[in-house]
Design a protein around this motif. Structure first.
Motif, short mmCIF file in Angstrom:
data_model
loop_
_atom_site.label_atom_id
_atom_site.label_comp_id
_atom_site.label_asym_id
_atom_site.label_seq_id
_atom_site.Cartn_x
_atom_site.Cartn_y
_atom_site.Cartn_z
N SER A 156 0.83 -1.21 0.00
CA SER A 156 0.00 0.00 0.00
C SER A 156 0.86 1.26 0.00
CB SER A 156 -0.92 0.01 1.23
OG SER A 156 -1.81 -1.09 1.20
N TYR A 157 1.86 1.30 0.88
CA TYR A 157 2.70 2.49 0.96
C TYR A 157 3.67 2.60 -0.21
CZ TYR A 157 0.93 4.37 5.27
OH TYR A 157 0.11 4.97 6.20
N GLY A 158 4.01 1.47 -0.84
CA GLY A 158 4.80 1.53 -2.07
C GLY A 158 4.06 2.31 -3.15
N PHE A 159 2.77 1.99 -3.34
CA PHE A 159 1.94 2.72 -4.31
C PHE A 159 1.72 4.18 -3.88
CE2 PHE A 159 0.47 -1.62 -5.55
CZ PHE A 159 0.76 -1.53 -6.91
N ILE A 160 1.56 4.39 -2.56
CA ILE A 160 1.35 5.75 -2.05
C ILE A 160 2.56 6.63 -2.35
CG2 ILE A 160 1.17 7.12 0.06
CD1 ILE A 160 -0.65 4.87 1.18
N PHE A 161 3.76 6.13 -2.04
CA PHE A 161 4.96 6.93 -2.27
C PHE A 161 5.19 7.19 -3.75
CE2 PHE A 161 6.54 5.25 1.98
CZ PHE A 161 6.27 6.44 2.63
N THR A 162 4.86 6.21 -4.59
CA THR A 162 4.98 6.40 -6.04
C THR A 162 4.05 7.52 -6.50
OG1 THR A 162 5.48 4.05 -6.36
CG2 THR A 162 4.77 5.28 -8.29
N THR A 163 2.82 7.53 -5.97
CA THR A 163 1.84 8.57 -6.32
C THR A 163 2.29 9.93 -5.82
OG1 THR A 163 0.06 6.92 -6.19
CG2 THR A 163 -0.58 9.25 -6.12
N GLY A 173 1.05 19.73 -2.10
CA GLY A 173 0.21 18.52 -2.14
C GLY A 173 0.95 17.32 -1.60
N ARG A 174 2.26 17.21 -1.96
CA ARG A 174 3.06 16.10 -1.45
C ARG A 174 3.19 16.15 0.07
NH1 ARG A 174 6.43 17.06 -6.12
NH2 ARG A 174 7.89 18.23 -4.84
N HIS A 175 3.41 17.35 0.58
CA HIS A 175 3.56 17.51 2.04
C HIS A 175 2.27 17.17 2.77
CE1 HIS A 175 3.58 19.76 5.88
NE2 HIS A 175 4.84 19.38 5.91
N LYS A 176 1.13 17.57 2.20
CA LYS A 176 -0.17 17.30 2.83
C LYS A 176 -0.44 15.80 2.90
CE LYS A 176 -5.08 18.42 2.51
NZ LYS A 176 -6.15 19.09 1.71
N VAL A 177 -0.17 15.08 1.81
CA VAL A 177 -0.41 13.64 1.78
C VAL A 177 0.54 12.93 2.73
CG1 VAL A 177 -0.31 11.57 0.34
CG2 VAL A 177 -1.30 13.67 -0.58
N PHE A 178 1.81 13.34 2.71
CA PHE A 178 2.79 12.68 3.58
C PHE A 178 2.44 12.89 5.04
CE2 PHE A 178 6.75 12.57 6.01
CZ PHE A 178 7.19 11.29 5.69
N SER A 179 2.00 14.12 5.38
CA SER A 179 1.64 14.41 6.77
C SER A 179 0.42 13.61 7.21
CB SER A 179 1.41 15.90 6.88
OG SER A 179 0.28 16.23 7.40
N CYS A 217 -0.24 10.54 6.21
CA CYS A 217 0.21 9.15 6.39
C CYS A 217 1.25 8.99 7.51
CB CYS A 217 0.81 8.62 5.09
SG CYS A 217 -0.34 8.58 3.70
N ALA A 218 1.86 10.11 7.94
CA ALA A 218 2.97 10.04 8.90
C ALA A 218 2.55 9.42 10.22
CB ALA A 218 3.54 11.43 9.12
N SER A 219 1.37 9.78 10.71
CA SER A 219 0.89 9.25 11.99
C SER A 219 0.75 7.73 11.93
CB SER A 219 -0.45 9.88 12.37
OG SER A 219 -0.33 11.27 12.49
N HIS A 220 0.14 7.27 10.84
CA HIS A 220 -0.06 5.83 10.68
C HIS A 220 1.26 5.09 10.55
CE1 HIS A 220 -1.47 2.21 8.23
NE2 HIS A 220 -1.98 2.06 9.44
N LEU A 221 2.21 5.66 9.81
CA LEU A 221 3.52 5.04 9.65
C LEU A 221 4.27 4.96 10.98
CD1 LEU A 221 4.86 6.53 6.29
CD2 LEU A 221 4.53 4.11 6.83
N THR A 222 4.13 5.99 11.80
CA THR A 222 4.76 5.99 13.13
C THR A 222 4.19 4.87 13.99
OG1 THR A 222 5.01 8.40 12.99
CG2 THR A 222 5.27 7.40 15.16
#
Length: 323
Positions: free
Chosen positions: A226-233, A242-248, A250-255
């Motif tokens: 899932s995160y492989g596809f997310i990072f590619t997108t 937009g990249r910063h908003k999406v990464f932020s 997902c950051a909580s879940h990744l932590t």
């Protein structure tokens, strides 16, 4: 033949009723009993308030009635449950001398703790899939993550947790135990229970190893894919904002994933030796006591909607008291 069978069954029941477990916990550090009690009590209080508060906040704010927060509310419920299965007994054992636990109580503690830990493992995977759909297929998100599918994913996580726990518990119950058994842990954890059995425990140990490894690999594969596809997108997005908003997002879940899976991998997928029991205790404390406290903090501190809802509730409560 029937009399012989009933006689054997009666003897097994009598043996089980006489079996007790003594949780060593942290008794080898008598000077730390009171400080540890205060620390664990504080952590448990924050955990209970944080997880129940998260559930309440999600229910109160209509803006949070989305699949992501639906999964998050169940994650908070699971965290609250398995922390409550373990921590009260841990606190009791820090202030009383009698740390004895009956056979049934010990097995039941293991059973419920196992249910909720396995459920959380797959709940985090479900949340990763939800983020994948939200980021990679935003136009189809509402249709793809329907209420029916969300309920099915959550229900499957609970059912699989129950199935795994029942399987492992059945093999534990079949092991023979005699008299008082000293468990070198503060919780009725699988490896500690198996270690005091008076028979060959190879099959039981292999089952927990295979089960934990399968659960880890299957859930981590879902998360990593899932995160492989997310990072590619994300990398294809033209806007840095937009990249910063999406990464932020997902950051909580990744932590939460990193902390939880890192601890589980260390605890269950690495063979235990006598010299590593202290590390096992520390890891057990981390995933049964500390992680349930960290999850609501991780998600609330990094989430604007949750923080706004909390502040509104505090302000409303304050105004009510003034008026």
């Amino acid at each position: 033949m029937n009399k012989a069978n009933s006689s054997v069954l009666r003897n097994q029941n009598n043996q089980t009723s006489e079996v007790t477990f003594i949780l060593v916990g942290f008794s080898e550090y008598p000077d730390l009993q009171v400080p540890l009690f205060l620390v664990f009590l504080s952590i448990y209080t924050v955990s209970v308030l944080g997880n129940l508060g998260m559930i309440a906040v999600i229910r109160v704010n209509p803006k949070l009635h989305t699949p992501m927060y639906f999964f998050l509310s169940h994650l908070s419920f699971v965290d609250f449950c398995y922390s409550t299965v373990v921590t009260p007994k841990l606190l009791e054992n820090l202030i009383v001398e009698d740390r004895t636990l009956s056979f049934t109580s010990c097995i039941m503690q293991f059973f419920f703790a196992c249910v909720f830990v396995v459920t959380e493992t797959f709940m985090l995977a479900v949340m990763a899939y939800d983020r994948f759909v939200a980021v990679c297929k935003p136009l189809h998100y509402t249709v793809a993550m329907s209420q029916k599918l969300c309920s099915l994913l959550v229900g499957t996580s609970y059912c699989w947790g129950l199935f795994c726990s029942l399987t492992l518990t059945c093999f534990l119950v079949k092991l023979p135990f005699q008299g008082n058994n000293v468990i070198n842990n503060f919780v009725c954890e699988h490896a500690a229970i198996v270690a005091v059995s008076c028979s060959d425990t190879y099959i039981s140990q292999m089952i927990i190893l295979v089960s934990a490894t399968f659960n880890e690999i299957s859930s981590l594969m879902t998360i990593l894919t899932s995160y492989g596809f997310i990072f590619t997108t994300i990398m294809k997005m033209p806007s840095p904002g937009g990249r910063h908003k999406v990464f932020s997002t997902c950051a909580s879940h990744l932590t939460a994933i990193t902390i939880f899976h890192g601890t589980i991998l260390f605890l269950y997928c690495v063979p235990t030796t006598k010299s590593s029991w202290l590390m096992v205790k520390v890891a057990s404390v981390f995933y049964t006591v500390v992680i349930p406290m960290l999850n609501p903090l991780i998600y609330s501190l990094r989430n604007k909607d949750v923080k706004e809802t909390v502040w509104k509730l505090i302000k409303n409560k304050f105004h009510c008291h003034i008026s």
